[in-house]
Write a protein that holds these residues in place. Sequence first.
Motif, short mmCIF file in Angstrom:
data_model
loop_
_atom_site.label_atom_id
_atom_site.label_comp_id
_atom_site.label_asym_id
_atom_site.label_seq_id
_atom_site.Cartn_x
_atom_site.Cartn_y
_atom_site.Cartn_z
N GLY A 47 55.71 -32.60 -88.56
CA GLY A 47 56.16 -31.28 -88.20
C GLY A 47 55.79 -30.85 -86.80
O GLY A 47 56.15 -29.74 -86.37
N THR A 48 55.07 -31.70 -86.06
CA THR A 48 54.72 -31.40 -84.68
C THR A 48 55.50 -32.33 -83.75
O THR A 48 55.92 -33.42 -84.15
CB THR A 48 53.21 -31.59 -84.43
N PRO A 49 55.70 -31.93 -82.49
CA PRO A 49 56.47 -32.78 -81.56
C PRO A 49 55.69 -34.05 -81.19
O PRO A 49 54.57 -33.95 -80.68
CB PRO A 49 56.68 -31.89 -80.34
N PRO A 50 56.25 -35.23 -81.42
CA PRO A 50 55.56 -36.45 -80.99
C PRO A 50 55.57 -36.59 -79.48
O PRO A 50 54.63 -37.10 -78.88
CB PRO A 50 56.36 -37.56 -81.66
N ILE A 51 56.68 -36.15 -78.84
CA ILE A 51 56.80 -36.14 -77.39
C ILE A 51 57.53 -34.87 -76.99
O ILE A 51 58.18 -34.23 -77.82
CB ILE A 51 57.56 -37.38 -76.86
N GLU A 52 57.45 -34.51 -75.74
CA GLU A 52 58.08 -33.28 -75.26
C GLU A 52 59.59 -33.32 -75.48
O GLU A 52 60.26 -34.32 -75.18
CB GLU A 52 57.79 -33.10 -73.78
N GLY A 53 60.13 -32.24 -76.05
CA GLY A 53 61.57 -32.11 -76.20
C GLY A 53 62.13 -32.61 -77.51
O GLY A 53 63.32 -32.43 -77.77
N THR A 102 61.55 -46.08 -72.97
CA THR A 102 60.25 -45.53 -72.61
C THR A 102 59.42 -45.09 -73.82
O THR A 102 58.20 -44.96 -73.72
CB THR A 102 60.42 -44.33 -71.66
N ALA A 103 60.09 -44.84 -74.95
CA ALA A 103 59.37 -44.44 -76.17
C ALA A 103 60.17 -44.89 -77.39
O ALA A 103 61.40 -44.90 -77.36
CB ALA A 103 59.16 -42.93 -76.21
N VAL A 104 59.46 -45.27 -78.44
CA VAL A 104 60.07 -45.60 -79.73
C VAL A 104 59.47 -44.68 -80.77
O VAL A 104 58.25 -44.63 -80.94
CB VAL A 104 59.84 -47.07 -80.13
N LEU A 105 60.34 -43.91 -81.46
CA LEU A 105 59.92 -43.03 -82.55
C LEU A 105 60.43 -43.63 -83.85
O LEU A 105 61.63 -43.87 -83.97
CB LEU A 105 60.49 -41.62 -82.38
N LEU A 106 59.56 -43.86 -84.80
CA LEU A 106 59.98 -44.45 -86.07
C LEU A 106 60.10 -43.39 -87.15
O LEU A 106 59.22 -42.53 -87.29
CB LEU A 106 59.01 -45.53 -86.53
N THR A 107 61.18 -43.47 -87.93
CA THR A 107 61.30 -42.58 -89.08
C THR A 107 60.32 -42.98 -90.16
O THR A 107 59.79 -42.13 -90.87
CB THR A 107 62.73 -42.61 -89.65
N HIS A 108 60.07 -44.29 -90.30
CA HIS A 108 59.09 -44.80 -91.25
C HIS A 108 58.86 -46.27 -90.96
O HIS A 108 59.49 -46.85 -90.06
CB HIS A 108 59.52 -44.56 -92.70
N HIS A 156 57.62 -40.21 -94.15
CA HIS A 156 59.01 -40.30 -93.70
C HIS A 156 59.35 -39.09 -92.83
O HIS A 156 59.08 -37.95 -93.20
CB HIS A 156 59.91 -40.35 -94.94
N THR A 157 59.98 -39.34 -91.68
CA THR A 157 60.14 -38.31 -90.66
C THR A 157 61.56 -38.32 -90.09
O THR A 157 62.14 -39.39 -89.85
CB THR A 157 59.14 -38.54 -89.51
N GLY A 158 62.11 -37.13 -89.84
CA GLY A 158 63.33 -37.00 -89.06
C GLY A 158 62.98 -36.45 -87.69
O GLY A 158 61.87 -35.93 -87.47
#
Length: 290
Positions: free
Chosen positions: A225-231, A152-158, A244-246
């Motif tokens: 530093g902000t939530p890309p999606i809830e939780g 349902t969602a893809v979060l990329l570190t970079h 670059h993001t964790g």
Amino acid sequence: MFPNRKNRLFHTLFFALLALSVTGCAHLFGDHGSARGAATSIDDSAATPDRHSQAPGYFRMRLGRFTLTALYDGSIEIPSTQLKGASRAAIDRALRIVKQPASVSTAVNAFLVDDGERVILIDSGAGAMQGNTLGKLQANLAASGYAPEDVTAVLLTHLHPDHAGGLITEHGLAFPNAEFYVAQAEADFWLSDDRLNTDQPYDQGLRRIIAEYQARGSFHTFAGGTPPIEGIESVVLRGHTPGHTGYFINADGEMLLFWGDIVHSPGTQFANPNITVAFDVRPEGRARHP
């Protein structure tokens, strides 16, 4: 933000080491009542196990309400000549101490976070962008009991190719029901006019990936530093790339930080965090992260 440091440290180190070394699979728990994440049944009638083909490349664990699955995309070799930040002699000596060869084979992995309602993929592997030693994520996703349509969602570190290349296939979107998220600073760097007007194969490929998701309104950015999606919280780890993001999750006090490409050569970089790699965009920032 981190009230239970022992849990946080344990889970962070666990997935950090897993990200460097996953080559097989393990089932830590059984069927949860659906095809998602269902454990593979054992055929007791099989007289002789297959000792020659590769086991499916995934590893599963529970963290509170989350089912977490590490997915192996393949491996890539990093020659020691690409390591920077220390003398050649010091790097060679560090590799000898840990009995590592001059070219270190490094695993490329992605991670599924399933909370029972959403299936979130962190990084997407290389797809077809970096040769035949990579691009195994889709096969291992299927082996783990998931389909691309489940994501349902893809979060990329970079946005390096071994993390973003798997977002697309020759037939179109690799995850047709997913929203795609990346840090604003990362998007600003890689999608600048200077980069998008080059004839470099990866820049052209990235342009195609972004355009496919933008065309259907599924490309999103967020402030570091902000939530890309809830939780799920984002953690700024700039240095390897500008954005670059964790990603950090907290399951009722059980915590875990997902990251990619903080370490490329554990045999040298754990001993000396100032050692960086040639494709760090801003090595002076990356070296400050031990």
